[in-house]
Design an enzyme around this catalytic site. Structure first.
Site, PDB file in Angstrom:
ATOM      1  N   GLU A   1       0.854  -1.189   0.000  1.00  0.00           N
ATOM      2  CA  GLU A   1       0.000   0.000   0.000  1.00  0.00           C
ATOM      3  C   GLU A   1       0.887   1.234   0.000  1.00  0.00           C
ATOM      4  O   GLU A   1       1.896   1.284   0.708  1.00  0.00           O
ATOM      5  CB  GLU A   1      -0.913   0.017   1.224  1.00  0.00           C
ATOM      6  CG  GLU A   1      -1.771   1.272   1.320  1.00  0.00           C
ATOM      7  CD  GLU A   1      -2.633   1.299   2.561  1.00  0.00           C
ATOM      8  OE1 GLU A   1      -2.993   2.409   3.006  1.00  0.00           O
ATOM      9  OE2 GLU A   1      -2.940   0.206   3.104  1.00  0.00           O
TER      10      GLU A   1
ATOM     11  N   GLU B   1      -2.362  11.537   3.276  1.00  0.00           N
ATOM     12  CA  GLU B   1      -3.423  11.399   4.265  1.00  0.00           C
ATOM     13  C   GLU B   1      -3.427  12.664   5.115  1.00  0.00           C
ATOM     14  O   GLU B   1      -2.382  13.111   5.591  1.00  0.00           O
ATOM     15  CB  GLU B   1      -3.195  10.191   5.167  1.00  0.00           C
ATOM     16  CG  GLU B   1      -3.360   8.861   4.472  1.00  0.00           C
ATOM     17  CD  GLU B   1      -3.175   7.692   5.416  1.00  0.00           C
ATOM     18  OE1 GLU B   1      -4.182   7.128   5.882  1.00  0.00           O
ATOM     19  OE2 GLU B   1      -2.000   7.364   5.705  1.00  0.00           O
TER      20      GLU B   1
END
Length: 333
Positions: free
Chosen positions: A209, A214
């Protein structure tokens, strides 16, 4: 986005905070057919590092050509590039990827404690007909993914989730191995607000990932870029990432990207390299993109559970998402 697996790993690798220039790059509004990114040619033996002092004699420009672009001049579901839910296929340890109430519809990830459900105009939840809920707004070439409190009359139909929101993925429509993946966006803030732009393997497995961006909604100007992988001999998940301070991230558009080379991943803010990592084991398949606005978390620092302070609505504004392929491979020294 998969924070429940990574808290201890991030602590172990020493999650750090660095400041970057807080000036929006207005000259980068468009997505040209080709670009050149400045990269280092030093040996890729460093496992994970923040790029503060780079030997200028090691820098070269890496040419890239565009392979994907969405300027969001029309509704994202009108182009065929995006799917408004998790497309499925992932087999993760201990839990299905989209677990929780409504999991069979691939509309949420409950393992992190998220409290939204992802909707689109054709989604019906428990109802027999589509609810006509649209979290996507397009105006002047900017896509807004809007999260808002679930209408009380729809709470039961929508599996008692506190918020409705949106997700877009390119699983099944676009994936690429190596190259540069970039989003130009404003990072929203607010209690329990968790925006993200990230990538998963097209074969449906996890990890790898790559969290290109974020946002920590309760820490304005604080954003994090992280790599996740698995150690084959132990099956343990490892992660390494860094927080960066972009003072006007919520009010000005900035470019956030990752360059995936054969031997390293390099993270960029406004096309300036800010961190890199030697490509971990398991990065073998093309990766697809995900952009979403989650609400609520049990584990991700800077994102708490929904309460009275959480905004009635909040928008993740996205000017464009672009992907480039490496035009030619430069030899390492």
């Amino acid at each position: 986005m998969i924070d429940r697996w990574t808290r201890s790993a991030l602590v172990a690798t020493g999650l750090l905070v660095a400041s970057v220039p807080g000036v929006a790059q207005d000259d980068l509004d468009g997505a040209p057919g080709s670009i050149a990114l400045q990269v280092t040619t030093d040996p890729s033996t460093v496992e994970c590092r923040r790029l503060e002092r780079v030997d200028p004699t090691s820098l070269i420009f890496l040419p890239l050509r565009r392979t994907f672009n969405d300027d969001f001049d029309e509704h994202p579901l009108a182009t065929g590039r995006w799917v408004p839910h998790y497309a499925g296929g992932a087999a993760w340890p201990e839990a299905r990827y989209w677990g929780g109430d409504g999991s069979d519809f691939k509309r949420k990830t409950s393992a992190n404690g998220e409290q939204q459900i992802y909707v689109d105009p054709r989604y019906s939840g428990r109802a027999a007909t589509p609810l006509g809920l649209d979290p996507f707004r397009v105006k002047d070439g900017v896509l807004s993914i809007v999260a808002s409190r679930t209408p009380p009359e729809l709470k039961q139909v929508l599996f008692n989730n506190e918020y409705i929101s949106g997700i877009l993925t390119t699983q099944g429509t676009f994936a690429q191995k190596h190259g540069y993946f970039e989003i130009r966006a404003k990072v929203p803030v607010g209690h329990a607000v968790w925006p993200a732009f990230w990538m998963l393997a097209d074969d449906g497995g996890w990890p790898p990932e790559v969290d290109v961006l974020e946002g920590r909604g309760e820490r304005p100007g604080d954003l994090v870029m992280t790599t996740h992988w698995r150690i084959p001999s132990t099956q343990k998940i490892q992660s390494c990432g860094f927080d960066f301070a972009v003072a006007d991230a919520s009010s000005a558009f900035h470019n956030y990207g990752v360059l995936w080379e054969e031997d390293r991943l390099v993270y960029f803010i406004d096309r300036n390299p800010v961190s890199d990592i030697k490509v971990p084991i398991g990065f073998d398949d093309p990766m697809y993109m995900i952009v979403n606005l989650a609400i609520g978390s049990k584990f991700f620092p800077g994102v708490s559970q929904v309460d009275a302070e959480s905004p009635p609505s909040v928008a993740f504004e996205i000017d464009r998402i672009s992907v480039y392929q490496i035009e030619m491979v430069q030899a390492r020294r």
